[in-house]
Design an enzyme around this catalytic site. Structure first.
Site, short mmCIF file in Angstrom:
data_model
loop_
_atom_site.label_atom_id
_atom_site.label_comp_id
_atom_site.label_asym_id
_atom_site.label_seq_id
_atom_site.Cartn_x
_atom_site.Cartn_y
_atom_site.Cartn_z
N ARG A 70 0.84 -1.19 0.00
CA ARG A 70 0.00 0.00 0.00
C ARG A 70 0.88 1.24 0.00
NH1 ARG A 70 -1.66 0.78 4.34
NH2 ARG A 70 -1.05 -1.10 5.45
N TYR A 198 -1.81 -3.46 -6.83
CA TYR A 198 -1.50 -4.21 -5.62
C TYR A 198 -2.61 -4.21 -4.56
CZ TYR A 198 0.14 -5.93 -1.33
OH TYR A 198 0.18 -6.68 -0.19
N GLY A 199 -2.93 -5.35 -4.05
CA GLY A 199 -3.78 -5.60 -2.88
C GLY A 199 -4.61 -4.45 -2.35
N LYS A 207 -9.58 -2.45 2.37
CA LYS A 207 -9.20 -1.29 3.19
C LYS A 207 -10.01 -0.05 2.84
CE LYS A 207 -6.44 -3.95 5.07
NZ LYS A 207 -5.64 -4.14 6.26
N HIS A 227 -9.69 -2.43 12.22
CA HIS A 227 -8.64 -3.28 11.64
C HIS A 227 -8.35 -4.41 12.64
CE1 HIS A 227 -4.33 -3.42 9.70
NE2 HIS A 227 -5.14 -4.29 9.14
N CYS A 251 1.55 -7.54 11.67
CA CYS A 251 1.93 -7.67 13.08
C CYS A 251 1.23 -8.84 13.76
CB CYS A 251 1.67 -6.38 13.83
SG CYS A 251 2.82 -5.07 13.35
N GLY A 252 0.66 -9.76 12.99
CA GLY A 252 0.23 -11.01 13.61
C GLY A 252 -1.26 -11.30 13.70
N ASN A 255 -2.07 -14.77 12.00
CA ASN A 255 -1.50 -15.84 12.81
C ASN A 255 -2.28 -16.08 14.10
OD1 ASN A 255 1.34 -17.03 11.88
ND2 ASN A 255 1.04 -14.99 11.03
N ASP A 278 -8.70 -9.79 9.58
CA ASP A 278 -8.22 -8.45 9.23
C ASP A 278 -9.18 -7.31 9.57
OD1 ASP A 278 -5.98 -7.03 8.02
OD2 ASP A 278 -7.28 -6.55 6.34
N ASN A 374 6.42 -8.62 1.46
CA ASN A 374 4.98 -8.41 1.57
C ASN A 374 4.23 -9.29 0.56
OD1 ASN A 374 2.65 -7.16 2.68
ND2 ASN A 374 2.57 -5.70 0.98
N ARG A 376 1.89 -12.31 -0.70
CA ARG A 376 0.61 -12.65 -0.05
C ARG A 376 -0.05 -13.87 -0.68
NH1 ARG A 376 -1.49 -8.91 4.16
NH2 ARG A 376 0.22 -7.42 4.32
N ARG A 407 4.20 -3.92 17.44
CA ARG A 407 5.49 -4.56 17.31
C ARG A 407 6.49 -3.63 17.98
NH1 ARG A 407 7.77 -8.24 13.29
NH2 ARG A 407 5.76 -8.69 12.35
N ASP A 502 1.94 -20.20 21.27
CA ASP A 502 2.11 -19.90 22.69
C ASP A 502 1.35 -18.64 23.11
OD1 ASP A 502 3.92 -21.93 23.95
OD2 ASP A 502 5.13 -21.41 22.19
N ASN A 503 0.90 -17.85 22.14
CA ASN A 503 0.11 -16.67 22.50
C ASN A 503 -1.20 -17.06 23.19
OD1 ASN A 503 2.06 -15.00 21.41
ND2 ASN A 503 1.09 -14.94 19.39
#
Ligand code: GTP
Ligand code: SPV
Ligand code: MN
Length: 592
Positions: A70, A198-199, A207, A227, A251-252, A255, A278, A374, A376, A407, A502-503
């Site tokens: 972006r 792009y995305g 977005k 977000h 930033c996760g 995940n 997201d 980046n 995807r 982060r 582990d989070n």
């Protein structure tokens, strides 16, 4: 199918007049149509067919080399008054925006097809959903949009003869970064994006609509567009707690949304249910609780770092019907990326389309990457093994806790809880994070990114903060608000916390706290866990590491407070008094 909707048809014709495509094709969302478009894209080289035995239905796309993330510096909010965009957004007047972009759109589609994509953000027909129509000259955009949104004839039917929709216009034009603009006209419910392929710049439902335009609409209508990922944590008893978490780009979120419990916690029998990775749209129900839907129907996830150990659910999700963007192509027609599964390939074609070997040094003196940082994958939600049975529920799911996170190599501890909703909004407003490859800009630099919405808030961020306070007042049983940081490092720059699965250890504490089951250690920034209350079974962190993770350093926070003050100053008188008060309270608590 052309619409029976006069406003829509007129708009399509008007835009076609400007962009001058050779033909107009309405997207119906059928399988046959998808196959036809893919075939055409294989012929032009826009897409590469991957190994169909190993990756059935999967394709590869490479974007232009200067078009891989972006471009926030080229993204504008075009409101009549500059103040309505606020100090954190780029602003252009609507007249200037339409003129500048219009000049680039002029004849941009000549020799090309204009595709008309009717799409719904949220389940079609849900009272919480919003419809958009994207016009684009990119097959790649069409194929992505039919995965990440519900697109096609069903949506047109739902729109009827006079339904409301967001007008989304996109053209690749000449993919020139100097002739690229991503413009939002919230007052006209319109988005114009030109010069990118792009995305986030071009999948306009994501977005642009579901965050920037939706945040503007949500403020007027009394709901929130955030977000945020949404996940459910089901206990063996069947009780499920849903969490929404806002982390900045890369930033996760993906995940965490697909987390697999770590060995040591398996015995407890938690099951993770992915609702979204997201974006969350959240409303207060009549009973005063907060409910969230994921407006998307697919993932547009970061590839590097995705492997069987870090995110087995994502790996399973992308074995079929997936569009890979800017990854490495292996000789056997499969794909790879840095920190992916399997041995590092001996050779391949890199994301720029050039022959690649590991270890070859690039112009910057560093080993050349096979995949763009980046890069995807685009895949349907339904292919995710952990998908929640409620991902498609028009009502959504009830939210127990909201998590903010960034982060940060220091300053922010592993986890803390805010004292109450007002303090929680403050905690969200002071979020900061290192810049990642998801956007152009200096990588690794810490910037303030309130609620992870800095690049996505469609109006004045000071008003956005006020909206959070207003929403809090509407709730009887407001979710508890937390802050996490998976990215604290030691003296050698090594992550202190293992992260990923582990989070769950931290999420468990968050749920216990939300349900009022356990005590806390009070600190100036909020409630910290008593380290005995974090279940670290099976995890060998090393001596003193958990203390380091939970440490709140006065020296670091004094610097942080200066930076927060400077950030708040940008908003002048518009900064809500509640935030001023919270900042002063924080300073006082440190002085005690
Ligand atoms: P967007 O799609 O850009 O909004 O990003 P996201 O928030 O969904 O980020 P994602 O989950 O894709 O993670 C981005 C990067 O962070 C990947 O390279 C991950 O491997 C890495 N990552 C995710 N979770 C963790 C974690 O708990 N610890 C560490 N150290 N890295 C993580
Ligand atoms: C992000 O950057 O936060 C993303 C990827 O989720 S994009 O859709 O490209 O914005
Ligand atoms: Mn994102």
């Amino acid at each position: 199918m052309e619409a029976k909707h006069e406003v829509l048809n007129n708009w399509v014709n008007e835009m076609a007049k400007m962009c001058n495509p050779d033909r107009i094709v309405w997207i119906n969302g059928s399988m046959a149509e998808k196959e036809k478009l893919e075939k055409e894209a294989f012929q032009t080289g826009e897409l590469t067919l991957l190994n169909q035995e190993k990756l059935p239905g999967c394709v590869l796309h490479r974007t232009a080399i200067n078009d891989v993330a972006r471009t926030e510096n080229l993204t504008f909010i075009c409101t009549s008054k500059k103040e309505d965009a606020g100090p954190t957004n780029n602003w252009m007047s609507p007249e200037e925006g339409y003129k500048k972009a219009g000049d680039i759109f002029k004849n941009s589609m000549s020799g090309r097809t204009m595709y008309v994509i009717p799409f719904s953000m949220g389940p079609i027909g849900s009272p919480f959903s919003k419809i958009g129509v994207e016009l684009t000259d990119s097959i790649y955009v069409v194929l992505n949009m039919i995965i990440v949104t519900r697109a096609g004839d069903e949506v047109l039917k739902n729109l009827g003869t006079n339904g409301e929709f967001t007008k989304c216009l996109h053209s690749k034009a000449d993919l020139d970064i100097n002739r690229r603009l991503i413009l939002h006209f919230p007052e006209d419910n319109t988005i114009w994006s030109v010069g990118s392929g792009y995305g986030g710049n071009v999948l306009l439902g994501k977005k642009c609509l579901a965050l920037r335009i939706a945040s503007y609409i949500g403020r007027n209508e009394g709901w929130m567009a955030e977000h945020m990922l949404i996940l459910g944590i089901e206990k063996p008893s069947g009780e499920t707690n849903y969490i929404a978490a806002a982390f900045p780009s890369a930033c996760g979120k993906t995940n965490l949304a697909m987390l697999v419990p770590p060995e040591g916690l398996k015995i407890k029998g938690y099951k993770i249910l992915t609702v979204g990775d997201d974006i969350a749209w959240m409303r207060v129900k009549e009973d005063g609780s907060l409910w969230a839907i994921n407006p998307e129907s697919g993932f547009f996830g970061v590839a590097p770092g995705t492997n069987m150990k870090s995110n087995p659910n994502a790996v399973a999700t992308i074995q079929k019907n997936t569009i890979f963007t800017n990854v490495l192509l292996k000789n056997d027609g499969t794909v790879w990326w840095e920190n992916g599964d399997g041995p590092i390939p001996e050779e391949g074609i890199d994301w720029m389309g050039n022959p690649w070997k590991p270890g070859v040094i690039g112009e910057d003196g560093k080993p050349k990457k096979g995949a763009n940082p980046n890069s995807r994958f685009t895949a349907p939600l339904t292919q995710c093994p952990s998908i929640s049975p409620y991902f498609d529920d028009p009502e959504g799911v009830p939210i127990t806790a909201i998590i903010f996170g960034g982060r940060r190599t220091s300053v922010a501890p592993l986890v803390y809880q805010s004292f109450n909703w007002e303090h929680g909004v403050f905690v969200g407003s002071i979020m900061a994070s290192e810049i990642t490859a998801a956007q152009y800009g200096a990588q690794g630099v810490v910037r303030r990114d309130p609620m992870a919405m800095l690049p996505f808030c469609g109006y004045n961020m000071a008003d956005y903060f006020s909206h959070w306070f207003e929403m809090g007042k509407k709730m009887k049983n407001a979710p508890k608000i937390f802050h996490v940081n998976w990215f604290k490092t030691d003296e050698n720059g090594k992550f202190l916390w293992p992260g990923y699965g582990d989070n769950l250890r931290v999420l468990e504490w968050i749920i216990d706290r939300s349900n009022g089951n356990i005590g806390v250690v009070e600190s100036p920034i909020g409630y910290l866990p008593d380290k005995e209350d974090l279940d670290l079974t099976g995890l060998d962190l090393g001596n003193g590491v958990i203390e380091k993770l939970l440490d709140v350093s006065k020296v670091e926070w004094e610097k942080e407070i200066k930076d927060i003050r400077e950030f708040y100053n940008k908003f002048g008188d518009k900064l809500p008094v509640e935030l001023e008060k919270e900042l002063n309270n924080l300073i006082k608590r440190f002085a005690r």
